[in-house]
Design a protein around this motif. Structure first.
Motif, short mmCIF file in Angstrom:
data_model
loop_
_atom_site.label_atom_id
_atom_site.label_comp_id
_atom_site.label_asym_id
_atom_site.label_seq_id
_atom_site.Cartn_x
_atom_site.Cartn_y
_atom_site.Cartn_z
N GLU A 59 0.83 -1.21 0.00
CA GLU A 59 0.00 0.00 0.00
C GLU A 59 0.86 1.26 0.00
OE1 GLU A 59 -2.54 -0.37 3.34
OE2 GLU A 59 -3.89 -1.82 2.39
N LEU A 60 1.99 1.23 0.72
CA LEU A 60 2.88 2.39 0.72
C LEU A 60 3.47 2.64 -0.66
CD1 LEU A 60 4.43 4.56 2.38
CD2 LEU A 60 6.20 2.83 2.77
N LEU A 61 3.90 1.57 -1.34
CA LEU A 61 4.47 1.74 -2.67
C LEU A 61 3.42 2.23 -3.66
CD1 LEU A 61 6.77 -1.43 -2.90
CD2 LEU A 61 7.41 0.90 -2.29
N PHE A 62 2.20 1.70 -3.56
CA PHE A 62 1.13 2.16 -4.45
C PHE A 62 0.82 3.62 -4.21
CE2 PHE A 62 -3.42 2.83 -5.24
CZ PHE A 62 -3.48 2.47 -6.58
N LYS A 63 0.90 4.08 -2.98
CA LYS A 63 0.63 5.49 -2.64
C LYS A 63 1.63 6.41 -3.34
CE LYS A 63 0.43 8.62 1.31
NZ LYS A 63 0.54 8.73 2.80
N PHE A 64 2.88 6.00 -3.44
CA PHE A 64 3.91 6.85 -4.05
C PHE A 64 4.13 6.51 -5.53
CE2 PHE A 64 4.98 7.37 0.43
CZ PHE A 64 5.16 8.74 0.50
N GLY A 65 3.22 5.71 -6.14
CA GLY A 65 3.27 5.49 -7.59
C GLY A 65 4.26 4.45 -8.04
N ALA A 66 4.49 3.43 -7.28
CA ALA A 66 5.41 2.38 -7.69
C ALA A 66 4.80 1.54 -8.81
CB ALA A 66 5.75 1.48 -6.50
N PRO A 67 5.58 1.03 -9.71
CA PRO A 67 5.05 0.17 -10.79
C PRO A 67 4.55 -1.17 -10.24
CG PRO A 67 7.44 0.24 -10.90
CD PRO A 67 7.05 1.24 -9.87
N GLU A 68 3.78 -1.86 -11.09
CA GLU A 68 3.18 -3.11 -10.63
C GLU A 68 4.24 -4.17 -10.35
OE1 GLU A 68 -0.11 -6.42 -12.13
OE2 GLU A 68 0.29 -4.61 -13.32
N GLU A 69 5.34 -4.15 -11.12
CA GLU A 69 6.37 -5.15 -10.89
C GLU A 69 6.95 -5.05 -9.48
OE1 GLU A 69 6.19 -3.19 -13.43
OE2 GLU A 69 5.69 -4.57 -15.06
N GLU A 70 7.10 -3.81 -8.95
CA GLU A 70 7.65 -3.63 -7.61
C GLU A 70 6.63 -4.04 -6.54
OE1 GLU A 70 10.69 -2.91 -6.88
OE2 GLU A 70 11.31 -2.57 -8.95
N ILE A 71 5.37 -3.71 -6.79
CA ILE A 71 4.34 -4.05 -5.80
C ILE A 71 4.10 -5.57 -5.80
CG2 ILE A 71 1.96 -3.65 -5.11
CD1 ILE A 71 2.08 -0.95 -6.50
N LYS A 72 4.24 -6.19 -6.98
CA LYS A 72 3.99 -7.62 -7.11
C LYS A 72 4.88 -8.46 -6.20
CE LYS A 72 4.06 -11.22 -10.67
NZ LYS A 72 4.30 -11.48 -12.11
N LYS A 73 6.10 -8.00 -6.00
CA LYS A 73 7.03 -8.74 -5.15
C LYS A 73 6.49 -8.91 -3.74
CE LYS A 73 10.98 -6.69 -7.59
NZ LYS A 73 12.20 -5.84 -7.42
N TYR A 74 5.93 -7.88 -3.24
CA TYR A 74 5.51 -7.90 -1.84
C TYR A 74 4.11 -8.50 -1.69
CZ TYR A 74 9.41 -4.70 -2.03
OH TYR A 74 10.65 -4.16 -2.28
N LEU A 75 3.30 -8.46 -2.80
CA LEU A 75 2.01 -9.13 -2.74
C LEU A 75 2.19 -10.65 -2.75
CD1 LEU A 75 -0.14 -6.94 -5.17
CD2 LEU A 75 -0.31 -7.05 -2.68
N GLN A 76 3.11 -11.10 -3.56
CA GLN A 76 3.35 -12.54 -3.61
C GLN A 76 4.06 -13.06 -2.37
OE1 GLN A 76 5.51 -13.05 -7.29
NE2 GLN A 76 3.63 -13.05 -8.56
N ALA A 77 4.71 -12.14 -1.63
CA ALA A 77 5.38 -12.56 -0.40
C ALA A 77 4.40 -12.73 0.76
CB ALA A 77 6.45 -11.54 -0.03
N MET A 78 3.17 -12.35 0.54
CA MET A 78 2.17 -12.48 1.60
C MET A 78 1.80 -13.96 1.77
SD MET A 78 -0.29 -9.25 0.60
CE MET A 78 -1.50 -9.70 1.83
#
Length: 578
Positions: free
Chosen positions: A498-517
């Protein structure tokens, strides 16, 4: 000429003494006994219409003439004369006041009184009334002619021949000079005037009440005089203080025994105002040593006195009193509170140093608090140094970060978390030894921050400058010989995503942490919320949930990218669905 002089002159010229048909009504030999005969005499002389008779007919008689009395003459004339004699008050000499218009309306003609009395030669016109009542009087019989010169409270009788030249003048004078009271009296009846002039009698109950109040005030005054120089009872004094009276009599307690007695009674009353008042009285009348000795054995009084000093803001006296009462921890905390309340950095820094010395010398059991004060002093020193350094670096245009992200006006007195954020934002890759003290790692080590205290502000600072690689480094463990590197964080990965999405991170960066859940269901919900559609489709394939993927595809148009990704996954023959 005075009024009395004109009066004597009038009587000297009067023809009453010379006329046998007239009777002097002002003679002193008239009394109550011969009043009836005198009245008959007056009525028999009604045909004499001159000024002497009109001025003499202002009666001394106050008693009622019976309605059955018979007098010679006409019946209406008889009743009118009798009523006048029985009701009229003491006459007055003609004054310089102008007759009122109300009198003229009744048909009586007047002439303007002159400065000299009228002579007996002025006769009354037949058929005109002979009396005009302005005010009533309560004078009785037997009045002499010397008493007829009263003015301003009785009535005046004018029986004069009308003067055509003075009629209009009298009317204008009456309108301009006549008072409202005089006009109202001339239009009122004799009964109304008598009723208004009757004094109001106070009722017996009201008089008794007033007498009781006077007696009470006298007794109170006497009691106050007696108690002025004598010591009042302790119970009475406590009651007065509780009731909020101004003069309580505390000053009459002069001996130490009396003061201790009233202190004990005040504590027994369980009233905070009473206890505080007595304690302040002892503080003013006893020496410091005796006052402290008295309060040492009375903790209730001590607590009320401390609360009073806190409320008044008398912190120097409060600290001194706490130290005297051997309450060093409380005194140290009050000292610390005063130190941190200073807005000036130099004063605050010196006050904290003094507070630290107090903690170390008088409070050996407050080691944890002493350590916190030490860390606060170190933080202030670091903030002051970094703030001075940043103000110089911001002037150099080569440091683009200060232009892209302007620094706050001052870092001093900010919290520790704000200081970590500031260090990770402006001094994350600082390799200069002169400015190495401002680096995040140095700051973390010096202030002994935990990983969680350090990690979250560091992630926020690096996400703001879009340093995604630094975030991955902060969340990747080093690994061992047998295990490789992997994502590991004390902060949950959904918060990181959620923090990365707030600051406009690309999906590839957010995907790493979603899959780590670890929670796949939560990952599906969060990937839709953060618009990571590839992650959602991959999670559905991993869970082999075809129905969820079909529902997802229906939400988007057929030509959209999310629908195309979901359709490709659904048409794949290699995937085994549930």
């Amino acid at each position: 000429m005075s009024f009395s002089g004109r009066e004597d002159d009038y009587w000297s010229k009067s023809r009453i003494k010379k006329s046998t048909g007239k009777f002097n009504m002002f003679d002193d030999n008239i009394s109550v006994d011969n009043a009836s005969a005198f009245a008959n005499k007056i009525l028999s002389c009604r045909d004499y219409a001159d000024d002497d008779f009109s001025e003499s007919l202002e009666s001394y008689l106050d008693h009622e003439i019976p309605s059955s009395s018979s007098f010679p003459g006409e019946e209406s004339r008889k009743n009118e004369q009798a009523n006048l004699i029985s009701r009229i008050g003491t006459p007055a000499k003609p004054t310089t006041s102008t007759p009122t218009p109300a009198a003229n309306q009744r048909g009586t003609s007047y002439r303007q009184p002159s400065s000299t009395p009228a002579t007996p030669g002025d006769e009354v016109q037949p058929g005109h009334p002979s009396f005009h009542h302005a005010r009533t009087s309560s004078f009785g019989h037997g009045r002499s002619k010397s008493d007829t010169g009263t003015t301003g409270g009785n009535f005046s009788v004018y029986n004069a021949r009308p003067d055509p030249g003075d009629t209009e003048t009298n009317r204008r004078g009456s309108q301009q000079e006549g008072s409202s009271d005089y006009s109202s009296d001339t239009t009122a009846s004799i009964e109304d005037i008598l009723q208004r002039s009757t004094p109001k009698v106070t009722s017996t109950a009201a008089m008794n009440k007033l007498e009781a109040e006077v007696q009470f005030l006298r007794r109170s005054l006497k009691a106050s005089e007696r108690e002025r120089w004598s010591r009042p009872l302790v119970t009475d004094t406590v009651k007065r203080i509780r009731d909020g009276e101004t003069h309580t009599g505390l000053s009459m307690y002069r001996t130490l025994e009396d003061k201790l007695e009233i202190m004990g009674k005040a504590i027994e009353s369980y009233d905070g105002n009473v206890i505080t008042t007595v304690v302040l009285f002892l503080r003013q009348t006893l020496s410091d040593a005796v006052f402290q000795e008295v309060l040492k054995s009375r903790p209730v009084a001590v607590n009320h006195y401390i609360s009073y000093l806190r409320m008044k803001g008398n912190y120097p006296e409060l600290i001194s009193f706490l130290k005297t009462m051997k309450m060093n921890e409380e005194a140290a905390m009050v000292t610390y509170k005063q130190a941190v309340s200073n807005s000036d950095l130099a004063v605050k820094f010196d006050s904290l140093k003094q507070c630290l010395r107090e903690f170390r010398s008088h409070c050996p059991n407050m080691s944890s608090e002493t350590w916190l004060v030490e860390r606060q002093l170190a933080l202030l020193e670091w903030q002051n140094a970094v703030d001075s350094m940043d103000s110089k670096l911001a002037q150099d245009t080569r440091n683009s970060i200060y232009q892209e992200f302007p620094r706050p006006p001052s870092l001093v007195m900010s919290p520790v978390i704000s200081s970590v954020y500031h260090s990770c934002l402006y001094h994350y890759d600082n390799q200069n030894k002169q400015t190495e003290f401002a680096s995040p790692l140095n700051f973390r080590e010096k202030h002994a921050l935990t990983e969680k205290q350090f990690l979250w502000p560091a992630l926020a600072a690096r996400a703001k400058v879009k340093a995604w690689a630094d975030i991955e480094d902060l969340l990747t463990s080093k690994g061992t010989m047998f295990t490789g590197k992997k994502l590991k964080s004390v902060v949950s990965f959904d918060k990181v995503a959620e923090l990365l999405f707030k600051f406009g991170a690309p999906e590839e960066e957010i995907k790493k942490y979603l899959q780590a859940m670890n929670d796949s269901e939560k990952c599906l919900q969060l990937s839709q919320k953060l618009r990571c559609y590839h992650t959602f489709v991959e999670t559905c394939i991993y869970l082999k949930d075809r129905r969820e993927l079909e529902n997802f595809a229906r939400k988007f148009p057929s030509n959209s990218e999310p629908h195309r990704i979901a359709a490709d996954a659904l048409s794949a023959s290699t995937i085994k669905w549930k």
